[in-house]
Design a protein around this motif. Structure first.
Motif, short mmCIF file in Angstrom:
data_model
loop_
_atom_site.label_atom_id
_atom_site.label_comp_id
_atom_site.label_asym_id
_atom_site.label_seq_id
_atom_site.Cartn_x
_atom_site.Cartn_y
_atom_site.Cartn_z
N ASP A 283 23.71 12.87 18.35
CA ASP A 283 22.51 13.63 18.71
C ASP A 283 21.50 13.64 17.56
O ASP A 283 21.77 14.20 16.50
CB ASP A 283 22.92 15.06 19.08
CG ASP A 283 21.74 15.89 19.60
OD1 ASP A 283 20.59 15.42 19.51
OD2 ASP A 283 21.97 17.01 20.08
N PRO A 284 20.32 13.02 17.74
CA PRO A 284 19.33 12.97 16.65
C PRO A 284 18.67 14.32 16.39
O PRO A 284 18.02 14.51 15.36
CB PRO A 284 18.30 11.96 17.17
CG PRO A 284 18.42 12.01 18.66
CD PRO A 284 19.84 12.33 18.96
N ASP A 285 18.84 15.27 17.32
CA ASP A 285 18.17 16.57 17.17
C ASP A 285 19.01 17.61 16.43
O ASP A 285 18.57 18.75 16.26
CB ASP A 285 17.80 17.13 18.55
CG ASP A 285 16.79 16.24 19.27
OD1 ASP A 285 15.94 15.64 18.58
OD2 ASP A 285 16.87 16.13 20.51
N LEU A 286 20.22 17.24 16.01
CA LEU A 286 21.05 18.20 15.26
C LEU A 286 20.35 18.58 13.96
O LEU A 286 19.77 17.73 13.27
CB LEU A 286 22.41 17.59 14.92
CG LEU A 286 23.49 17.57 15.99
CD1 LEU A 286 24.79 17.05 15.40
CD2 LEU A 286 23.72 18.94 16.60
N GLU A 287 20.43 19.86 13.61
CA GLU A 287 19.80 20.33 12.37
C GLU A 287 20.43 19.66 11.16
O GLU A 287 19.76 19.25 10.22
CB GLU A 287 19.95 21.86 12.26
CG GLU A 287 19.26 22.46 11.04
CD GLU A 287 19.51 23.95 10.89
OE1 GLU A 287 19.11 24.49 9.86
OE2 GLU A 287 20.11 24.55 11.80
N VAL A 288 21.76 19.57 11.17
CA VAL A 288 22.50 18.90 10.10
C VAL A 288 23.31 17.79 10.75
O VAL A 288 24.11 18.06 11.67
CB VAL A 288 23.45 19.87 9.36
CG1 VAL A 288 24.16 19.15 8.22
CG2 VAL A 288 22.69 21.08 8.86
N LYS A 289 23.13 16.55 10.31
CA LYS A 289 23.84 15.43 10.94
C LYS A 289 25.34 15.62 10.80
O LYS A 289 25.84 15.96 9.74
CB LYS A 289 23.41 14.11 10.29
CG LYS A 289 24.13 12.90 10.92
CD LYS A 289 23.52 11.60 10.54
CE LYS A 289 24.35 10.41 11.01
NZ LYS A 289 24.65 10.42 12.44
N LEU A 290 26.05 15.41 11.89
CA LEU A 290 27.50 15.49 11.88
C LEU A 290 28.06 14.12 11.52
O LEU A 290 28.00 13.19 12.31
CB LEU A 290 28.02 15.95 13.25
CG LEU A 290 29.53 16.13 13.40
CD1 LEU A 290 30.07 17.14 12.42
CD2 LEU A 290 29.89 16.53 14.83
N GLU A 291 28.56 14.01 10.31
CA GLU A 291 29.09 12.72 9.82
C GLU A 291 30.47 12.46 10.41
O GLU A 291 31.12 13.36 10.96
CB GLU A 291 29.18 12.74 8.29
CG GLU A 291 27.88 13.04 7.57
CD GLU A 291 26.88 11.89 7.65
OE1 GLU A 291 27.27 10.79 8.11
OE2 GLU A 291 25.72 12.08 7.23
N ARG A 292 30.92 11.23 10.24
CA ARG A 292 32.25 10.87 10.75
C ARG A 292 33.34 11.75 10.12
O ARG A 292 34.28 12.17 10.80
CB ARG A 292 32.52 9.38 10.46
CG ARG A 292 33.79 8.84 11.14
CD ARG A 292 33.93 7.35 10.87
NE ARG A 292 35.16 6.79 11.39
CZ ARG A 292 35.30 6.24 12.59
NH1 ARG A 292 34.28 6.17 13.41
NH2 ARG A 292 36.48 5.72 12.96
#
Length: 509
Positions: A283-292
């Protein structure tokens, strides 16, 4: 003249430093700290903490009162041991105590604090909590997985019926049940069944999780005395690093499998919780990118959090019931009246089984899985009950003492489910006398799932079988000691003999 100038500067500098040190000292002296035992140099009060830390702290709380300060090595630790203190920490000042202390277990086994439990308070954790509440543990999603819980429970009940009349270790069945349920809900398949493409054997899978529970709950000296952490005196960090490599190999395989499926199917619909996490990571709209690494940490949290606590609680419940057979009689009378003898108990039946609910609450009161909850940390200086708590202080909510307070509970050391019958008190974090899942922002996000599994499992075990202790052991002889770790299980597993009490066709035989 020049030397005089330097001398003047030196004197002025020394005077300034002295004044600063003196003012700091005076300010410190004005702090009113909670009462507590005098700490020793270097180790603080660690010498007072035995192999069952919750019992050691309970004894200290009896002496020093509802709020006390201990020193664990280099760190002050404030312990709240009353309803008022729990409410102050978990509700009134919840935001100030919303962070976690950094520990070796958090660093080495949760991808450097990337999971839900140990991540620091901030945007990343707030996003993780929202994911749990809205996506992973929403009522709709849990309902969609009910068929899994039903199938696995029926399979275990059938297996137990096949072993009727023989000695069985109840923990083996309960841990298999919770592990199968969580594996299917989170990972999409059972890892307790060996297949040709298995990355781990069922034994290896269970062993990894057992080691994770153990290492997550140890009292690692380096967490309290950081300057000797590099020595790893107890060898725990070495074990954590080795375990994290095994877990990572497994979780990488799980993520690769899921991504392969997602890539092969256009408009793929999420089937399990890993699918949901991978979709959120895209999801590009996440406030903080969820990494692998975050996906792996969350996945590990979901597996660990969902397996141990439910199995431990049900085993404690059955142990208490076998010590007090009138509870079994009352429970089965309710089950026969409400359910009858031609079907199993369903999750939707539980609100109509108040005595079963009361047994679960009383078990959680007497045997809280996390007797001091997960530690918190003060994010800023604060005053509670007139005492000063400095920023960075570690904070424990001592539920073990709260549930044994004779001012709150009549005969607190006696197992008595009747105390909850007809009472509105629940375990959802609003009644501070009973907090098995915590309360506030950092309350266990999966408590509703845990409660469903515990209630349905216990109800059907009582409904489906008559019970007696193996080896002609009498109820009063049953050992009720516990061990301390990520959870607080029985020291000696419960060994029983069961006989079916329903028609055999109900078991699928």
């Amino acid at each position: 003249m020049e030397s005089l100038t330097w001398a003047t500067y030196a004197v002025a500098w020394l005077a300034t430093v002295s004044l600063l040190l003196l003012s700091t000292h005076l300010r410190r002296k004005k702090l009113l700290l909670p009462p507590g035992p005098k700490p020793w140099p270097i180790i603080g009060n660690l010498n007072l903490i035995g192999p069952l830390p919750h019992r050691s702290i309970h004894a200290l709380a009896q002496k020093y009162g509802p709020i006390m300060q201990l020193q664990f090595g280099s760190f002050p630790v404030v312990v709240g041991s009353s309803v008022d203190m729990a409410k102050a920490i978990l509700k009134t000042h919840d935001l100030i105590f919303a962070s976690r202390p950094k520990t070796a277990a958090g660093k080495y086994t949760t991808y450097n604090y990337s999971d839900i439990t140990w991540s620091q308070y901030g945007p990343y954790w707030r996003q993780a909590r929202k994911m749990c509440l809205v996506e992973l543990f929403s009522a709709k999603r849990l309902e969609s997985y009910e068929y899994i819980r039903v199938e696995e429970l029926k399979a275990i009940l059938k297996d137990m019926c096949s072993s009727a009349g023989k000695k069985i270790v109840l923990e083996d069945y309960l841990s298999t049940l919770s592990l199968n349920v969580i594996s299917r809900m989170v990972l999409g398949k059972k890892y307790t069944d060996e297949t040709e493409d298995s990355i781990v054997t069922p034994e290896e899978f269970k062993k990894m999780l057992d080691e994770l529970f153990l290492l997550s709950g140890v009292l690692n000296i380096g967490d309290s005395i950081p300057w000797i952490d590099f020595l790893d005196l107890q060898g725990y960090v070495k074990k954590m690093k080795a375990l994290s490599k095994k877990l990572d190999r497994f979780l990488e395989h799980v993520l690769d499998e899921h991504n392969d499926k997602r890539n092969r199917v256009k408009d793929y619909v999420a089937k399990d919780m890993v699918d949901v996490l991978l979709q959120l990571a895209d999801d590009p709209d996440l406030e903080v990118k969820l990494e692998r690494s975050g996906v792996k940490a969350f996945t590990q949290d979901l597996i660990a959090g969902g397996t141990e606590s439910s199995a431990v609680t049900v085993e404690w419940a059955m142990s208490e019931i076998l010590k007090k057979t009138e509870v079994f009689t009352e429970a089965t009378e309710e089950l026969d009246q409400v359910i009858g003898r031609e079907r199993w108990v369903e999750e939707k039946d539980i609100p109509n089984l108040p005595y079963i609910e009361a047994i679960v609450k009383e078990t959680m009161r007497m045997h809280p899985v996390a007797p001091m909850l997960v530690p918190r940390m003060a994010r800023e200086d604060i005053q509670i009950a007139g005492y000063d708590i400095a920023k960075g202080t570690r904070v424990l909510v001592n539920t073990w003492t709260i549930v044994r307070d004779p001012k709150l509970w009549d005969k607190p050391d006696e197992f008595c489910p009747d105390r909850f019958v007809g009472k509105a008190m629940d375990v959802k974090g609003q009644d501070f006398e009973l907090l098995p899942f915590g309360s506030g922002r950092r309350m266990c996000p999966g408590y509703s799932l845990g409660l469903k599994v515990i209630q349905a499992s216990l109800a059907n075990l009582l409904h489906g079988f008559t019970w007696k202790l193996a080896g002609n052991v009498k109820g009063e002889e049953l050992n009720m000691e516990e061990i301390f770790g990520l959870s607080t299980p029985k020291k000696f597993p419960l060994e029983v003999v069961v006989e079916p009490r329903l028609p055999l066709h109900v078991y699928g035989l």
